[in-house]
Structure formats: structure tokens, C-alpha cells
Design an enzyme around this catalytic site. Structure first.
Site, mmCIF file in Angstrom:
data_model
loop_
_atom_site.group_PDB
_atom_site.id
_atom_site.type_symbol
_atom_site.label_atom_id
_atom_site.label_comp_id
_atom_site.label_asym_id
_atom_site.label_seq_id
_atom_site.Cartn_x
_atom_site.Cartn_y
_atom_site.Cartn_z
ATOM 1 N N GLU A 191 0.818 -1.221 0.000
ATOM 2 C CA GLU A 191 0.000 0.000 0.000
ATOM 3 C C GLU A 191 0.847 1.264 0.000
ATOM 4 O OE1 GLU A 191 -2.395 2.199 -0.643
ATOM 5 O OE2 GLU A 191 -3.888 0.864 0.248
ATOM 6 N N GLY A 247 6.518 11.217 4.038
ATOM 7 C CA GLY A 247 6.884 11.402 5.443
ATOM 8 C C GLY A 247 6.985 10.049 6.124
ATOM 9 N N GLU A 294 12.918 10.390 -1.784
ATOM 10 C CA GLU A 294 13.536 9.065 -1.828
ATOM 11 C C GLU A 294 14.970 9.245 -1.333
ATOM 12 O OE1 GLU A 294 12.400 5.891 -3.179
ATOM 13 O OE2 GLU A 294 10.559 6.949 -2.703
ATOM 14 N N LYS A 333 4.895 5.021 -9.612
ATOM 15 C CA LYS A 333 3.617 4.936 -8.886
ATOM 16 C C LYS A 333 2.431 4.790 -9.829
ATOM 17 C CE LYS A 333 5.270 7.490 -4.876
ATOM 18 N NZ LYS A 333 5.465 8.841 -4.331
#
Ligand code: ADP
Ligand code: ASP
Ligand code: MG
Length: 814
Positions: free
Chosen positions: A607, A797, A668, A683
Site C-alpha cells: 500500500e 513522510g 527518496e 507509482k
């Protein structure tokens, strides 16, 4: 009259024997007459067998063994019996030990140990313990009668495992009991005599059976089996730490459980008592006030259809197969005759409906003999190829679920095999008795502990389910995750009934294992003292541990680790990845992981690969699972780029804002992946793949806004080059501002095509009001046509990413 049987641990030393004495005294206080059956001092039967075997091998050290046996008994007598009453007991012990030695000397000289001689030697264990006990009671002026079991129990001459002749035995017991009036009768357990007067034994653990034989013979009001646990338990307490005491259990259930390995009671014990309706109680010598387990027939329903789980180790499956068996009667008769002639006990039988094969479970120790005799019995059919030579599989075990009420509850085997399947336990054969009191499954010996624990959790654990995590990566997200796990431990246990254990932690330098769960309050120090990290060893150790409900958690951005997922999935260990590399590498690998997860009943969850903690992939899966179709996805998927364009006003340089994003943990590990748009490409590709599209990175168009020179060389060069191109960046925002729009890096997927790039967003658009490091995903589907389904919130985050990983872990544990 009651029968009390005390096992080996209960009489292992003087202190324990004193405890036994006080239990007997309590009975006498209540005016209860008792027959006390005693085992040998704990470990003595094995020691005697060992001495006899050494002697038979011509090994003179049997004398040392015998000496140790003698000394152990002498020491017990000296501690137990007052000095002035010791001498006759000590000389009894010496005399008995001399007799043992005489027999062993004979064995040594002949180098031959028959089963008959073995029985004669081991019977001394019970003789000694019971005579010492009688002397102890006498020293306390407790009137008692010691009776040699061989005068009462008459058996066949099957030495080592003799069968009782109940007609003669019952008469002997009745005649004897009519002649004694002392309140205590003492009988050595385990032993009997054949018709020719030779000493026999009733099988290992047979003192329980002696108690049952005497109990049935005298029609006792109850037979109490006193041992070292507080009753029969829902599973072997040495395998399942949460095993619970069974308060009451029917004779049949107790019989099934003991036949399938619950050592607490010797299997033949139940039958003679059941026939007479005499209740059996299992009690703990060391906690006599506990009620123990009642075995009888008037069982109150307790809502649980399963009473217990047990297992037998060291099993072999032998299979007779062949086309010649179909439709022809007599094959199974010949198979079982061959086994019975060899006195090989059959534990389990299954036959496939095609009659093409019969599969029999036997003790592994008998497997080679079985192969020889069965191949001999079917030599002709094997030669003409109607039957295959016997197939023998070793290294197996049986696990059995037992409960009278199973037959009234559909779905138990589904639950059983479901739980085993989820944990990667391969089932080799299944048998269910027609009484439906037992379902047994043959599995690998190495899976027994895991399987029993899994089933115990499934059927008995009302308090919690244990989940074992193997976490790799202790950077920003990893350490936040560990902190959250530590904080939430109590909550998980109380509200979700999950006991989450971190059974391993590793990073690029060190690895640490602890089956009981790493103490999360000091994981850093513990990991520092751990072993040097070796990924192959890490994987091998986890596989070998074979713990139940296992989840591997990847919180790295490492390619080698992303390549290791198949090793976990193949062992039915679920994989939770925050690492995007696996899902964004080739479609083939992504598909392989999904297929492996399905094949091995594990979950592969990621997820956090899109939108950090936001429920993006879960929502997409729910839409698709419920029959919706995705027509278009539009998304702002880079928390980093959003942060950068929201904070870049021209006051501070673009490079400075990017550096700030990196410092605050929104990028990243390599920030160029964000700035180039590569991360956004990954993504949108994952979302497209999850929507069913076979997309590769090359298929996605990317209109990069970064000057080419920035993307070459080192990260430092990247920052320097950005400073040099400050004008370019300023121009980008000025142009947008002039139009009254904002800059957003947007990903799109429509009609099988995906694209990413910088766009000017006008104030009416859903993306206009995205602040900080927000992400937003718009799903246009058959159901959401005009207005999209919108998911919006912080998309980067460490804290939110860790909580997304946490949520996946809970899902995998489900
Ligand atoms: P004793 O010497 O008193 O006859 P045993 O060693 O024969 O004692 O049997 C007691 C042991 O049986 C316990 O210590 C326990 O480890 C083992 N055991 C195996 N399965 C069960 C079970 N289901 N319930 C209780 N004990 C069990
Ligand atoms: N002493 C015997 C054995 O160890 C019998 C018993 O304890 O039940 O098998
Ligand atoms: Mg026992």
C-alpha cells in the site's frame, strides 16, 4: 476405594516422595482406602534399559550405570527414612540391585538381550520404588500392604508390550482384595507375569494401565493419575505454551487424544475404566489443590467442539499402488496381514476412491521392515507389474484434532486445513474416523510445532493470535515503524487480539533474531550487538525457524531485497513492502510475486508504494473487486514535488527548497528519483498494473522539467547544477503565476496509456488546493463518472509511511 497412580516425576526424589506421602495421608484423613500404584523413579526405566543394552554390546560400563542406579536409590532411602529404620530398606535395595547386576552379567557374557530378559531387568524400577514407598509409610506407622503386581496381573508373553488376560487378572484382584483390610495397598506399576511365570511389562508408560487394571478389578470409585502437569491439556504443553487445562473430557475423547500422542495418559488405560464407568482424574502432585481433568461420560457442553490437539512424531507413510489393485478384493487383507505378522502397528489408513492406492501410517522405526515384508508378500504382482514396489516416505508426523462434538459442527476441517494452508503446512494424507471424533493429517515432522500452534490458536485461543514479523531496514521509516509497533503492542493485544512479535530485525550491517520477540525498547543496542548481516543467511534462518503467521517487512529501497521476496512467499510467509522496486520492476516479476502469493496462500502487500499511508491501492482493489471498472486515473503522486512547488516562491533558490525536502525526509534516498519524475512514473505504473494493465516503465511518457545536466553525476552535482539553472525554475513558476495557476506534477492513466509531467492547474481543479506534501488521486470509474473518487492527504513522510506499513502488517496478520 480409590486408586492413586504416581508417575516417575512424582517419585523422582525423596522430596517428591514426601509430597506423595502427604497426598495419601490426606485421603486417609477422609477415611478413604487407597490402592497406590507407583512408577519407577523418574528416568530409572531408561537407565536400566541403557545398562542392559550396554551389557549386550559387551560394554563393561554397564556396571557404572548400575552403580549409579543403586546409589540413586540408596540416597533416596537415606533422605526419606529415619536412620533407625533404614537398614532393612537399604539391604532390600542392595539385594534387588545385585539381582539386576546378576542378570546384566549374564547378558554381558552371552552378548544377548532378549525381550524377556529386558522385561525382567526393567521391572526392578517399579519394584524398588514401590518397596521404598511401603517402607516409608511403615516408618510413619501407616498400615499398608505391598503386593507384587505379578501375583495379580496375568498377561500374554508379548514381552515389552504384553496383553492382559482380564478374566484371570480380575479374579486374582478380587480374591486378593477380599483378604486385605489395611487402608493402603501398594502395587508396583508397569509389570505383570505370563502364564509360565515370566515377568512381563505393559508398554512404556504402562503404570497408568496398571492403575486402570486394578481400578477396574476392585471397582474403585475413582482412579486418580497423579503426574507433573495440572491435567490433560488442549495440546502438549511442551509444544504450545498457551495450552489450557481441559476441565472435563469424555472417555472416547481422552482415548483419541492419548492414542494420537498426548503422553499424559497411556492409551490403553481408558478402556477398562470406561467399561465400568469409573471416572479418571488427572491431577498434579505438585499442585494438589488444582481440580485437574475429569475423564467421564457426563460432559457439560462448553461451546467448543474441539477438545484437544495432539501429535505423533516419527511417522512413515507406506503406499501400495498399482492398477492391479482396482476392483480385486483381498489386496488390503494381504497388506495388513503382512504388517500384523510382523507386529507392526497401523496408526492411520487412507484409501483413494479409485482403489488405486492404499496408504498406511506406521512408526518410522518399522518402515524398513514393512517394506521388506510387503514387497515379499506382493512379489508376484510386483514382477508382473500389477503393483508397484512399496513406496516409503519418512520424516513425517500426524496431528489430530479431537472432539465428540465435531460431528455437529460443519466447517471444522475447512478451518483446520485453511489455517494449515495459510501457514504453508503441506498435508500429505488425511483421515477422519467414521465417529467424526477425530480428524488427522499427516504432515512433515519439521512442521509439527508450527502446525500445532496454528491450530491451537485457531480453535482455542480466545485471548490472542501471535504474529511473527521479520523486519529489514531501520532507516527513517523502519525506525518509526518499530516505535509504532512498540507503542501499539498493548492496543493490538487488547483490541485486535494480536500479539505482534518482532522475531528478527536487520539492516545493511547487522541482523538480530529472537523467537520470543526483540525487546523494542532497546532494539538499536541489541541490533548493534547482532550478527553481521548476510541476506542469504537471514532468509535461511527465517525459513528454518518456520514460525507461524509470519510476515516479512521490507522497509528499505534496496534492489537485492526486492529480489528476495519469492523466498518468503514460497514458504507462505507474507510480504509487506514499502520498497517500490519489486512492483515497479518488470511486469513479469510483479506478476510472478502476485502469483506466488496466491499459490502459497500468502499476502503480498505494498500500500505504501503509492501515496505513503493513504489508502490508494486498497481502495482501487476494493473498487475492482466489487465489479467497478477504472476508466481514468489522475494523480499528484509526488509528495516531494508538491512540497517543492508549494514552497518555491522565488525567494529561496529551487535547489535550497529541494534540499529542505530531503532534510525533512520527504524524498527518496536519492532525490533525483523524485525530481526526474521517475518515482511518479513508478507509482502510476503500479496503479495501472493493479488496474489490470500490463505496463512497463518504457510505456510511460515523461515530460521532464529538469535540465538534463542536473541528472548526471553525483547528488552533489545535481544540487550544483540546479543552482546554475535557477532562472529556468523561476521562469516555470512565473509563467504559471501569470496565468493565475499553480504548478503540479501530474500523472495520468487512460486507455491503457500513462503519462507524467508538469501541468498548470487552475483554481477549479481538485489539485489546486494541495498543500505541503499532499498527494491526491482521482479515480474515474463506471460508478464514479462525473465526479471522481478522491483520495487526498499527506503523501510522504516517515511517520505516515510507517503507519501505512503498519496497516499492511495488520492486514497480513488478519
Ligand atoms: P508420568 O511420569 O507422571 O506418567 P508422563 O511424562 O508420562 O508423566 O506424562 C506427563 C507429560 O505428558 C507432561 O509433563 C507433558 O509434558 C506431556 N503431555 C503431552 N501431551 C499432553 C497433554 N495434552 N496434556 C498434558 N500433558 C501432556
Ligand atoms: N516406568 C515405566 C516407563 O517409564 C512405566 C511408567 O512410568 O508408566 O515407561
Ligand atoms: Mg506416563
Amino acid at each position: 476405594m480409590q486408586v492413586l497412580k504416581f508417575g516417575g516425576t512424582s517419585v523422582a526424589n525423596a522430596k517428591n516422595i514426601n509430597t506423595v506421602v502427604s497426598i495419601v495421608q490426606e485421603k486417609l484423613k477422609e477415611d478413604i482406602r487407597v490402592a497406590v500404584i507407583l512408577s519407577a523413579l523418574g528416568g530409572i526405566t531408561d537407565a536400566l534399559l541403557e545398562a542392559a543394552t550396554l551389557a549386550s554390546l559387551g560394554d563393561i560400563t554397564y556396571k557404572e550405570k548400575l552403580l549409579a542406579i543403586e546409589q540413586r536409590h540408596l540416597a533416596v532411602v537415606k533422605e526419606l527414612i529415619p536412620l533407625d529404620k533404614q537398614s532393612s530398606v537399604l539391604s532390600m535395595v542392595k539385594k534387588r540391585c545385585n539381582e539386576i547386576e546378576d542378570t546384566c552379567n549374564g547378558v554381558f557374557l552371552l552378548k544377548e538381550l532378549s525381550l524377556r530378559t529386558k522385561d525382567s531387568i526393567v521391572s526392578y524400577g517399579e519394584l524398588l520404588s514401590s518397596q521404598i514407598f511401603a517402607a516409608k509409610l511403615k516408618s510413619l506407622d501407616i498400615n499398608n500392604t505391598w503386593k507384587d503386581a505379578r501375583d495379580l496381573i496375568i498377561t500374554s508373553s508379548d514381552f515389552g508390550n504384553a496383553t492382559v488376560d482380564f478374566t484371570v487378572t480380575n479374579k486374582n484382584i478380587k480374591d486378593f482384595i477380599a483378604t486385605v483390610d489395611s487402608p493402603v495397598i501398594i502395587v508396583p506399576g508397569f509389570t505383570g507375569k505370563d502364564k509360565s511365570g515370566n515377568t512381563t511389562t505393559l508398554g512404556r508408560g504402562g503404570s497408568d494401565y496398571t492403575a486402570a487394571i486394578i481400578g477396574a478389578g476392585i471397582e474403585a470409585s475413582v482412579v486418580e493419575i497423579w503426574t507433573d502437569v495440572s491435567g490433560m491439556m488442549t495440546a502438549d504443553p511442551r509444544l504450545v505454551s498457551n495450552a489450557k487445562i481441559i476441565q472435563e473430557i469424555s472417555y472416547q475423547e481422552a482415548m483419541e487424544l492419548s492414542h494420537f500422542g498426548a503422553k499424559v495418559i497411556y492409551p490403553p488405560t481408558i478402556q477398562p475404566l470406561m467399561n465400568k464407568g469409573i471416572p479418571v482424574v488427572i491431577k498434579n502432585t505438585f499442585a494438589p489443590s488444582y481440580p485437574g481433568t475429569w475423564i467421564h461420560n457426563e460432559i457439560k457442553k462448553n461451546g467448543n467442539s474441539i477438545r484437544g490437539i495432539s501429535s505423533i512424531n516419527n511417522l512413515s507413510l507406506i503406499s501400495l499402488e498399482g492398477s492391479g489393485m482396482v476392483g480385486i478384493p483381498g489386496f488390503s487383507k494381504r497388506l495388513f496381514e503382512a504388517l500384523s505378522n510382523e507386529k507392526i502397528n497401523v496408526i492411520l489408513i487412507t484409501q483413494s476412491s479409485s482403489e488405486h492406492s492404499i496408504c498406511v501410517g506406521i512408526e518410522e522405526a518399522n518402515a524398513d521392515r514393512a517394506k521388506t515384508v510387503i514387497d515379499e508378500a506382493f512379489a508376484y504382482e510386483i514382477e508382473i507389474k500389477k503393483v508397484e514396489p512399496l513406496v516409503v516416505e519418512k520424516g513425517l508426523a500426524i496431528i489430530a484434532l479431537v472432539g465428540d462434538n465435531m460431528k455437529n459442527h460443519p466447517g471444522i476441517s475447512g478451518k483446520m486445513f485453511g489455517a494449515l494452508g495459510r501457514n504453508g503446512v503441506n498435508v500429505r494424507a488425511i483421515a477422519q474416523g467414521s465417529s467424526e471424533r477425530n480428524i488427522s493429517a499427516v504432515i512433515a515432522l519439521t512442521d509439527v510445532k508450527k502446525a500445532i500452534n496454528v491450530l491451537h490458536e485457531e480453535f482455542f485461543e480466545t485471548t490472542y493470535k501471535q504474529v511473527n514479523l521479520f523486519i529489514t531496514g531501520t532507516g527513517n521509516v523502519g525506525s518509526k515503524l518499530l516505535a509504532q509497533l512498540q507503542q501499539q503492542q498493548k492496543h493490538l493485544q487488547e483490541h485486535l487480539r494480536l500479539q505482534v512479535r518482532v522475531a528478527a530485525i536487520s539492516n545493511s550491517r547487522r541482523m538480530l533474531f529472537n523467537d520470543e520477540g526483540v525487546d523494542l525498547s532497546k532494539w538499536k543496542e541489541l541490533l548493534q550487538d547482532g550478527e553481521a548481516m548476510d541476506m542469504n543467511e537471514f532468509i535461511a534462518t527465517i525459513q528454518e525457524k518456520n514460525l507461524r503467521n509470519s510476515v516479512f517487512v521490507d522497509v528499505t529501497a534496496n534492489e537485492a531485497i526486492a529480489k528476495s521476496y519469492p523466498e518468503y512467499l514460497k514458504k507462505s510467509i507474507s510480504v509487506v513492502a514499502c520498497n517500490k522496486i519489486a512492483c515497479s520492476s518488470s511486469y513479469e516479476y510483479y506478476k510472478k510475486l502476485k502469483d506466488l502469493a496466491r499459490e502459497f496462500n500468502a499476502l503480498f502487500l505494498f500500500e505504501t508504494n503509492v501515496g505513503a499511508g493513504l489508502p490508494v491501492i486498497g481502495t482501487l482493489n476494493d473498487l475492482l473487486r466489487s465489479g467497478d471498472k477504472v476508466n481514468r486515473i489522475e494523480a499528484v503522486l509526488s509528495g516531494t514535488l508538491n512540497f517543492v512547488f508549494n514552497n518555491y516562491t522565488g525567494e529561496k533558490s529551487f535547489a535550497t527548497v529541494v534540499r529542505q525536502a530531503q532534510d525533512e525526509g520527504y524524498t527518496e534516498p536519492d532525490p533525483r528519483l523524485d525530481l526526474s519524475g521517475t518515482d511518479v512514473m513508478r507509482k502510476i505504473m503500479i496503479l495501472a498494473r493493479e488496474s489490470g494493465e500490463e505496463l512497463e516503465m518504457e510505456d510511460i511518457s515523461n515530460e521532464s522539467f529538469m535540465p538534463e545536466s542536473c541528472m548526471k553525476g553525483t547528488v552533489e552535482n545535481f544540487y550544483n547544477e540546479m543552482e546554475k539553472h535557477e532562472d529556468h525554475f523561476l521562469q516555470l513558476i512565473t509563467k504559471a503565476k501569470q496565468e493565475g495557476k499553480k504548478l503540479k506534477f501530474v500523472a495520468k492513466f487512460e486507455n491503457g496509456k500513462a503519462a507524467v509531467g508538469l501541468q498548470h492547474i487552475d483554481p477549479q481543479h481538485d489539485f489546486y488546493h494541495l498543500y505541503g506534501k499532499d498527494n491526491a488521486v482521482l479515480f474515474y470509474t463506471d460508478r464514479y463518472t462525473e465526479q471522481p473518487l478522491v483520495i487526498k492527504g499527506a503523501g510522504a513522510g516517515a511517520e505516515v509511511t510507517a503507519s501505512g506499513v503498519f496497516a499492511d502488517i495488520i492486514r497480513a496478520a488478519g
